[in-house]
Design a protein around this motif. Structure first.
Motif, mmCIF file in Angstrom:
data_model
loop_
_atom_site.group_PDB
_atom_site.id
_atom_site.type_symbol
_atom_site.label_atom_id
_atom_site.label_comp_id
_atom_site.label_asym_id
_atom_site.label_seq_id
_atom_site.Cartn_x
_atom_site.Cartn_y
_atom_site.Cartn_z
ATOM 1 N N TRP A 1 -4.817 -21.211 -19.836
ATOM 2 C CA TRP A 1 -4.850 -22.266 -20.844
ATOM 3 C C TRP A 1 -3.902 -23.376 -20.425
ATOM 4 O O TRP A 1 -2.822 -23.118 -19.907
ATOM 5 C CB TRP A 1 -4.434 -21.707 -22.199
ATOM 6 N N TRP B 1 3.059 -19.695 -29.349
ATOM 7 C CA TRP B 1 1.889 -20.579 -29.277
ATOM 8 C C TRP B 1 1.929 -21.625 -30.394
ATOM 9 O O TRP B 1 1.595 -22.791 -30.175
ATOM 10 C CB TRP B 1 0.584 -19.779 -29.354
ATOM 11 N N THR C 1 2.429 -16.402 -19.044
ATOM 12 C CA THR C 1 1.631 -15.420 -19.775
ATOM 13 C C THR C 1 2.507 -14.662 -20.755
ATOM 14 O O THR C 1 3.739 -14.736 -20.710
ATOM 15 C CB THR C 1 0.977 -14.416 -18.802
ATOM 16 N N TYR D 1 -2.510 -27.481 -21.732
ATOM 17 C CA TYR D 1 -2.538 -28.649 -22.601
ATOM 18 C C TYR D 1 -2.879 -29.845 -21.710
ATOM 19 O O TYR D 1 -2.158 -30.144 -20.763
ATOM 20 C CB TYR D 1 -1.189 -28.855 -23.292
ATOM 21 N N ASP E 1 1.850 -25.595 -29.798
ATOM 22 C CA ASP E 1 0.823 -26.414 -30.430
ATOM 23 C C ASP E 1 1.448 -27.553 -31.241
ATOM 24 O O ASP E 1 0.976 -28.685 -31.208
ATOM 25 C CB ASP E 1 -0.073 -25.577 -31.340
ATOM 26 N N ASP F 1 -8.614 -17.271 -15.357
ATOM 27 C CA ASP F 1 -8.589 -18.318 -16.372
ATOM 28 C C ASP F 1 -7.165 -18.485 -16.882
ATOM 29 O O ASP F 1 -6.372 -17.541 -16.883
ATOM 30 C CB ASP F 1 -9.496 -17.974 -17.547
ATOM 31 N N LEU G 1 -5.871 -28.350 -25.983
ATOM 32 C CA LEU G 1 -5.674 -27.058 -25.342
ATOM 33 C C LEU G 1 -7.019 -26.631 -24.773
ATOM 34 O O LEU G 1 -7.999 -26.484 -25.507
ATOM 35 C CB LEU G 1 -5.160 -26.029 -26.348
ATOM 36 N N ARG G 2 -7.071 -26.472 -23.453
ATOM 37 C CA ARG G 2 -8.339 -26.151 -22.782
ATOM 38 C C ARG G 2 -8.179 -24.925 -21.887
ATOM 39 O O ARG G 2 -7.148 -24.744 -21.242
ATOM 40 C CB ARG G 2 -8.797 -27.315 -21.916
ATOM 41 N N ARG G 3 -9.240 -24.137 -21.834
ATOM 42 C CA ARG G 3 -9.289 -23.007 -20.915
ATOM 43 C C ARG G 3 -9.761 -23.544 -19.565
ATOM 44 O O ARG G 3 -10.788 -24.214 -19.481
ATOM 45 C CB ARG G 3 -10.241 -21.942 -21.435
#
Length: 93
Positions: free
Chosen positions: A45, A20, A13, A47, A24, A43, A33-35
């Motif tokens: 994030w 970021w 975090t 990859y 990326d 929650d 990139l998915r939550r």
């Protein structure tokens, strides 16, 4: 991947916008990139590898990775970062 899956990992975090952007760029189009919902309900994030055909049914083993691949991986990451930094200085990104 479809459906519910579970993997072990680390939640990092407090990343800056610059950090970021680097992640990326490093992960490129091979990952989405998915939550995700974590097991504790928070929650996070992640990859996620996009080519399901190449996903192994075996869990990733950090000890085996360290013994067999870590040295070469660090070298590849170092070279990637040098190229990334050079392209940023040249205004190509």
């Amino acid at each position: 991947m479809s459906g519910e899956r579970s993997v072990n990992g680390f939640l990092i975090t407090g990343l800056s916008a610059s950090e970021w952007r680097i992640l990326d760029a490093f992960e490129d189009d091979s990952y989405d990139l998915r939550r995700l919902t974590l097991t504790d309900g928070r929650d996070g994030w992640a990859y996620v590898w996009t080519n399901e055909a190449e996903v192994s049914a075996d869990d990733w083993d950090p000890e085996q990775f360290a013994a067999r691949e870590l040295s070469a991986y660090v070298e590849r990451c170092t070279a990637w970062r040098r190229n990334y930094d050079a392209s940023m200085k040249g205004g190509h990104c």
